[in-house]
Design an enzyme around this catalytic site. Structure first.
Site, PDB file in Angstrom:
ATOM      1  N   LYS A  89       6.261   5.985  -1.458  1.00  0.00           N
ATOM      2  CA  LYS A  89       5.396   5.142  -0.640  1.00  0.00           C
ATOM      3  C   LYS A  89       4.336   5.975   0.073  1.00  0.00           C
ATOM      4  O   LYS A  89       3.186   5.561   0.160  1.00  0.00           O
ATOM      5  CB  LYS A  89       6.252   4.373   0.392  1.00  0.00           C
ATOM      6  CG  LYS A  89       5.452   3.346   1.195  1.00  0.00           C
ATOM      7  CD  LYS A  89       4.841   2.308   0.290  1.00  0.00           C
ATOM      8  CE  LYS A  89       3.979   1.316   1.051  1.00  0.00           C
ATOM      9  NZ  LYS A  89       3.199   0.452   0.143  1.00  0.00           N
ATOM     10  N   VAL A  90       4.717   7.111   0.594  1.00  0.00           N
ATOM     11  CA  VAL A  90       3.768   7.986   1.272  1.00  0.00           C
ATOM     12  C   VAL A  90       3.566   9.240   0.433  1.00  0.00           C
ATOM     13  O   VAL A  90       4.529   9.970   0.157  1.00  0.00           O
ATOM     14  CB  VAL A  90       4.252   8.381   2.684  1.00  0.00           C
ATOM     15  CG1 VAL A  90       3.269   9.319   3.354  1.00  0.00           C
ATOM     16  CG2 VAL A  90       4.485   7.124   3.543  1.00  0.00           C
TER      17      VAL A  90
END
Length: 347
Positions: A342-343
């Site tokens: 996600k990051v």
């Protein structure tokens, strides 16, 4: 116990977007406060720093700034600061850093260095307590709420709307062109179900996709290529309509799928002639946007007409649905693209 259905998170987050837009519009006063500071500082030009989907939102902002504010704007190469140590004079410059997570070290460093070099720095993020927000002078919260799926959907469109509201407020606007977007987004999601399903049926076994658009919609075309690549692992490339004709069209043939994004306005009008050339080469074309039905295409996915500068906020919604549908049809789970987190932290 059975596994959860593939794509359930991204599907829910796509459907959430009308409510996200309403929330952002309700918080417009906070964005206007940031805009008032920018207007008072009267920057001589603007720079935009971003990665991934946020880079496409930054491209959209570049058009907004150059067209609505008539200020020159450019996209930053973070590595000139983080890898090469460049320290340009940024006095009287506006730097807008766009990052849904606010956690990428290169964007944090670019923003911190730019502020030290005299720039007015603004963080546009979905994570108000992030490192990025901590180093920027000003911040805009895109109000999207937690996003579980790895592929950005609601954070992307919310960032577009937040950027529009910011730039519009800098020029003294009231956000009137955005007021109907929650309802128009709901209409778009409802009306695009069948044509998106038809596009999925046609493209289930394609290997190569080219996406294209002009003007404001070029950001949507770029985001479409990324979504198709990261969720269906397709070889997807994005070109502005003008750049497509300057060489890459030679690689387009009857084995190529082409996604064309065109809204009503100058950009959509310019895209029409591009599609005439692409269609003559035998490509299978899916057209998306309020001007989709004016284009030569196998499938037309219309969206409601809006002012051209806000069209990307809603024209990306059926594109997200197309990426979701293709991924599932090809046996993948778009909630969990292989090799992605996600990051993403880069330097």
């Amino acid at each position: 116990m059975t596994d959860s259905p593939a794509g359930r998170h991204i599907s829910a987050e796509i459907d959430e977007q009308p409510a996200v837009f309403a929330r952002l519009l309700a918080a417009r006063a906070a964005t206007s406060e940031v805009a008032s500071v920018i207007a008072r500082r009267r920057p001589r030009f603007a720079l935009l720093a971003a990665r991934g989907s946020s880079d496409h939102a930054a491209l959209y902002a570049k058009y907004l700034i150059e067209v609505l504010l008539e200020l020159p704007a450019g996209l930053v190469s973070p590595s000139t600061t983080t890898l090469y140590g460049a320290r340009p004079d940024l006095g009287d410059v506006l730097l807008i850093t766009v990052s849904q997570s606010g956690g990428s070290p290169d964007l944090v460093e670019v923003t911190e260095r730019a502020r030290a070099a005299g720039a007015l720095t603004v963080a546009v993020t979905n994570t108000a307590e992030s490192d990025l927000s901590g180093v920027a002078e000003l911040g805009v919260d895109v109000q999207a709420g937690p996003e579980v799926a790895v592929a950005a959907t609601k954070t992307y469109s919310a960032t577009l709307l937040a950027l529009y509201l910011l730039v519009d407020a800098v020029r003294g606007g009231s956000g009137e062109h955005a007021a109907a977007l929650p309802d128009l987004a709901a209409e778009t999601l409802a009306d695009s179900v069948e044509p998106v399903a038809e596009a999925v049926r046609r493209w289930r076994f394609v290997d190569r996709v080219v996406t294209t658009g002009r003007g404001f919609s070029s950001a949507t075309a770029a985001e479409a290529a990324l979504k198709l690549a990261e969720t269906s692992y397709l070889s997807a490339r994005s070109y502005s309509g003008a750049d497509l004709l300057h060489g890459p069209v030679a690689a387009v043939d009857e084995e190529t799928a082409v996604l064309a994004v065109a809204g009503q306005g100058a950009g959509g009008t310019a895209t029409s002639s591009v599609l005439d050339v692409v269609g003559s080469r035998g490509a299978d074309v899916v057209a998306v946007g309020s001007a989709a039905h004016t284009l030569t295409a196998s499938v037309h996915i219309g969206v409601p007409a809006t002012a051209e500068e806000v069209a990307p906020v809603i024209e990306v919604l059926p594109v997200q649905r197309l990426a979701l549908g293709l991924s599932v049809a090809r046996g993948f789970d778009p909630d969990r693209p292989r090799g992605l987190n996600k990051v993403t932290k880069t330097r």
